[in-house]
Write a protein that holds these residues in place. Structure first.
Motif, PDB file in Angstrom:
ATOM      1  N   GLN A 344       0.811  -1.217   0.000  1.00 56.95           N
ATOM      2  CA  GLN A 344       0.000   0.000   0.000  1.00 56.95           C
ATOM      3  C   GLN A 344       0.845   1.267   0.000  1.00 56.95           C
ATOM      4  OE1 GLN A 344      -3.672   0.134   2.504  1.00 56.95           O
ATOM      5  NE2 GLN A 344      -2.920  -1.818   3.278  1.00 56.95           N
ATOM      6  N   VAL A 345       2.093   1.168   0.437  1.00 58.89           N
ATOM      7  CA  VAL A 345       2.948   2.361   0.489  1.00 58.89           C
ATOM      8  C   VAL A 345       4.094   2.291  -0.508  1.00 58.89           C
ATOM      9  CG1 VAL A 345       2.385   2.800   2.903  1.00 58.89           C
ATOM     10  CG2 VAL A 345       4.355   1.384   2.372  1.00 58.89           C
ATOM     11  N   LEU A 346       4.165   1.206  -1.282  1.00 57.68           N
ATOM     12  CA  LEU A 346       5.271   1.019  -2.223  1.00 57.68           C
ATOM     13  C   LEU A 346       4.942   1.643  -3.568  1.00 57.68           C
ATOM     14  CD1 LEU A 346       7.957  -0.323  -3.077  1.00 57.68           C
ATOM     15  CD2 LEU A 346       6.628  -2.392  -3.591  1.00 57.68           C
ATOM     16  N   ASP A 412      -0.601   8.549   6.434  1.00 54.89           N
ATOM     17  CA  ASP A 412      -0.104   9.550   5.491  1.00 54.89           C
ATOM     18  C   ASP A 412       0.644   8.901   4.333  1.00 54.89           C
ATOM     19  OD1 ASP A 412      -1.164  11.564   7.013  1.00 54.89           O
ATOM     20  OD2 ASP A 412       0.717  12.089   8.013  1.00 54.89           O
ATOM     21  N   ALA A 413       1.437   7.854   4.622  1.00 57.51           N
ATOM     22  CA  ALA A 413       2.190   7.170   3.564  1.00 57.51           C
ATOM     23  C   ALA A 413       1.244   6.476   2.588  1.00 57.51           C
ATOM     24  CB  ALA A 413       3.148   6.152   4.190  1.00 57.51           C
ATOM     25  N   ILE A 414       0.188   5.855   3.116  1.00 55.35           N
ATOM     26  CA  ILE A 414      -0.793   5.187   2.247  1.00 55.35           C
ATOM     27  C   ILE A 414      -1.508   6.207   1.374  1.00 55.35           C
ATOM     28  CG2 ILE A 414      -2.954   3.877   2.230  1.00 55.35           C
ATOM     29  CD1 ILE A 414      -1.990   2.465   4.769  1.00 55.35           C
ATOM     30  N   ALA A 415      -1.941   7.322   1.985  1.00 57.70           N
ATOM     31  CA  ALA A 415      -2.663   8.353   1.227  1.00 57.70           C
ATOM     32  C   ALA A 415      -1.777   8.960   0.142  1.00 57.70           C
ATOM     33  CB  ALA A 415      -3.154   9.433   2.182  1.00 57.70           C
ATOM     34  N   ALA A 416      -0.512   9.235   0.466  1.00 61.84           N
ATOM     35  CA  ALA A 416       0.393   9.821  -0.526  1.00 61.84           C
ATOM     36  C   ALA A 416       0.612   8.867  -1.689  1.00 61.84           C
ATOM     37  CB  ALA A 416       1.730  10.157   0.136  1.00 61.84           C
ATOM     38  N   ASN A 417       0.729   7.568  -1.393  1.00 60.83           N
ATOM     39  CA  ASN A 417       0.946   6.616  -2.476  1.00 60.83           C
ATOM     40  C   ASN A 417      -0.294   6.470  -3.348  1.00 60.83           C
ATOM     41  OD1 ASN A 417       2.853   4.794  -3.710  1.00 60.83           O
ATOM     42  ND2 ASN A 417       1.569   3.116  -3.005  1.00 60.83           N
ATOM     43  N   LYS A 418      -1.489   6.604  -2.747  1.00 61.69           N
ATOM     44  CA  LYS A 418      -2.714   6.532  -3.546  1.00 61.69           C
ATOM     45  C   LYS A 418      -2.796   7.701  -4.529  1.00 61.69           C
ATOM     46  CE  LYS A 418      -5.648   3.837  -0.443  1.00 61.69           C
ATOM     47  NZ  LYS A 418      -6.808   3.827   0.470  1.00 61.69           N
ATOM     48  N   GLY A 486       9.507   8.523  -7.536  1.00 62.32           N
ATOM     49  CA  GLY A 486      10.486   8.216  -6.513  1.00 62.32           C
ATOM     50  C   GLY A 486       9.874   7.875  -5.195  1.00 62.32           C
ATOM     51  N   LEU A 487      10.423   8.446  -4.152  1.00 60.36           N
ATOM     52  CA  LEU A 487      10.000   8.101  -2.805  1.00 60.36           C
ATOM     53  C   LEU A 487       8.689   8.747  -2.436  1.00 60.36           C
ATOM     54  CD1 LEU A 487      13.416   8.473  -1.011  1.00 60.36           C
ATOM     55  CD2 LEU A 487      12.233   6.366  -1.546  1.00 60.36           C
ATOM     56  N   PRO A 488       7.962   8.160  -1.485  1.00 55.10           N
ATOM     57  CA  PRO A 488       6.733   8.793  -1.010  1.00 55.10           C
ATOM     58  C   PRO A 488       7.037  10.146  -0.403  1.00 55.10           C
ATOM     59  CG  PRO A 488       6.905   6.522  -0.240  1.00 55.10           C
ATOM     60  CD  PRO A 488       8.217   6.885  -0.848  1.00 55.10           C
TER      61      PRO A 488
END
Length: 499
Positions: A344-346, A412-418, A486-488
């Motif tokens: 989910q965060v990758l 926050d990491a999940i939302a940013a990746n979405k 790149g990165l989240p």
């Protein structure tokens, strides 16, 4: 890309997961080729031992299949990111089928050549496995993805037991038949993938290629610079390092109990390890609610090394079986839950490389733990080695989970990746857009985890103006152009919190 799984309040059933035609083909291809692999592995070990009467060479024939993951596995996974996953898997399957057919057709080959061919066969596993791992999140999301991971792992454990048993039987009758069967399973796998799996563009475009070393290093950077992915990786690495010990020392432990080589005790311990994993997988996937599953990652991570500590009392075989069951079950609960959160965060562009990082670490730590404890057991009593190793693992696990990221950091990491996935998908669907800074995302269509409800403000509190309708809110991705590949994005600056 298929729609996200909306049944987040309950686990997905096997039927719902296999309803995806592409995943059903991928699962069938993996299941039958995994069985063939284990059949061939057992047969080859018996064949080499029969030719050489050498335990070392027969062990080398067995261990050679793991060597690529300890060396060039991450590079081969990075190579897979450059090419369409479907094409990579078909090519690897056909090459592995050819190698197995050669071994089956010429059973009298020199041992050195047999081991060399097996190593060439093993080199094809990292790009195939990395491609399959990166493709799965494109086929399934949410609970269906978690169920698929459990199905894959459970099938792997079953095929391990059944494959070794069948391979040992065929080796006593006709070892070439086992190799021929394995070659045929690779052909079937290639056919299923070619007929059912759709062609998709590679995750890493040609203009984004640098060199394999740098791209492989980017996989490590993405995993270990993200607080969420780093925490999951460390929990998984620690779990497999200690959870594999009963299985790896099964033969020596059974001999310690009986005073001589004990095939029955060895088989019971090995079977208990696989059975514990299957039971834990069933529990975490179909009996636990999704929200509860993630909450169990940390306590189950502690149970895995803790299950080894009673070895200090030099227990009997039934107690060892219970310990092994418990270690396997707790590890099986940790892995699918961690994998589901990890994906989910990758960022999608790094899926194959991140898989290479994780798989390389798992193989390295599993092999290292078995070799290290086996070496210690040549100088010290085996029960003490296992028990104190468990205590060391318990301390390491407590330190790792103490640094587990806060719930807000994970959300926050999940939302940013979405947002990143939505922007990338939008650009792919509108090929005329070359610059993602021109893309705006409708947040009403990007699901974001709900935030905690705050207490009602007092009568004197300053009231904020109401927020606009979510359907009217958009995000300008000008500042996220570099981030999308790149990165989240870093979470908002706030005091560190640990849940």
């Amino acid at each position: 890309m298929s729609k996200p799984d909306e049944s987040a309040s309950r686990p997905a059933t096997i039927r719902e997961t296999l309803a995806n035609r592409e995943y059903a083909a991928l699962f069938t291809a993996q299941a039958q080729s995994s069985l063939g692999d284990n059949v061939a592995r057992a047969a080859v070990v018996a064949l080499v031992y029969r030719q050489t009467n050498s335990p070392i060479l027969s062990a080398a024939a067995f261990a050679v299949s793991y060597l690529p993951w300890l060396g060039v596995g991450a590079l081969l996974a990075a190579w897979a990111e450059r090419h369409p996953y479907r094409r990579t898997m078909i090519g690897c399957d056909l090459l592995r089928a050819a190698i197995m057919m050669v071994l089956a057709a010429f059973p009298g080959l020199p041992t050195a050549l047999i081991i060399l061919l097996l190593f060439g066969n093993a080199l094809l596993s990292p790009p195939f496995d990395a491609s399959r791992s990166a493709l799965m999140p494109q086929l399934l999301q949410g609970e269906r993805y978690v169920t698929a991971i459990t199905l894959n792992r459970t099938t792997g454990q079953v095929s391990l037991i059944a494959g070794y048993a069948l391979g040992a039987l065929l080796a006593s009758i006709n070892g070439s038949a086992a190799l021929l069967i394995n070659g045929l399973t690779f052909i079937v796998s290639a056919g299923l993938i070619a007929l059912v799996i759709k062609e998709r563009q590679p995750a890493l475009k040609a203009e984004e290629h640098t060199n394999l070393l740098r791209e492989a290093a980017d996989g490590y950077r993405v995993v270990f610079s993200s607080p969420v992915m780093r925490a999951i990786a460390l929990v998984v690495f620690c779990g497999v390092c200690f959870g594999v010990v009963p299985e790896g020392l099964a033969a020596a432990w059974a001999a310690h109990l009986a005073g001589h080589s004990d095939t029955f005790g060895f088989g019971v311990i090995i079977t208990a390890a696989a059975a514990g994993f299957v039971l834990g997988s069933a529990l975490v996937t179909w009996l636990l609610r999704p929200q509860r599953r993630v909450a169990l990652i940390r306590p189950m991570a502690i149970v895995t090394p803790l299950a080894l500590v009673p070895a200090l009392l030099d227990p009997s075989l039934p107690v060892i079986v219970v310990m092994t069951l418990l270690a396997g079950a707790s590890l099986a609960i940790t892995l699918p839950a961690g994998n589901g959160l990890f994906v989910q965060v990758l960022p999608p562009a790094y899926r194959a490389r991140a898989f290479g990082v994780m798989q390389s670490g798992v193989h390295l730590l599993q092999g290292g733990a078995i070799l290290f404890t086996g070496w210690l057991a040549t100088f010290y009593p085996l029960p003490e080695v296992v028990g104190y190793f468990g205590i060391a693992g318990l301390g390491a696990t407590v330190l790792i989970i103490a640094a587990w990221p806060a719930k807000a950091t994970i959300a926050d990491a999940i939302a940013a990746n979405k947002v990143r996935v939505a922007a990338t998908q939008y650009a792919a669907d509108h090929s005329g857009i070359d610059d993602l800074s021109e893309v705006t995302i409708d947040l009403a269509r990007v699901p974001v985890p709900p935030r905690r409800r705050r207490p009602s403000p007092g009568p004197s509190a300053r009231r904020e103006p109401p927020m606009a309708d979510p359907a009217e809110r958009t995000v300008d991705l000008t500042e996220r152009t570099a981030e999308l590949g790149g990165l989240p994005p870093a979470p908002p600056s706030q005091p560190a919190r640990h849940s």
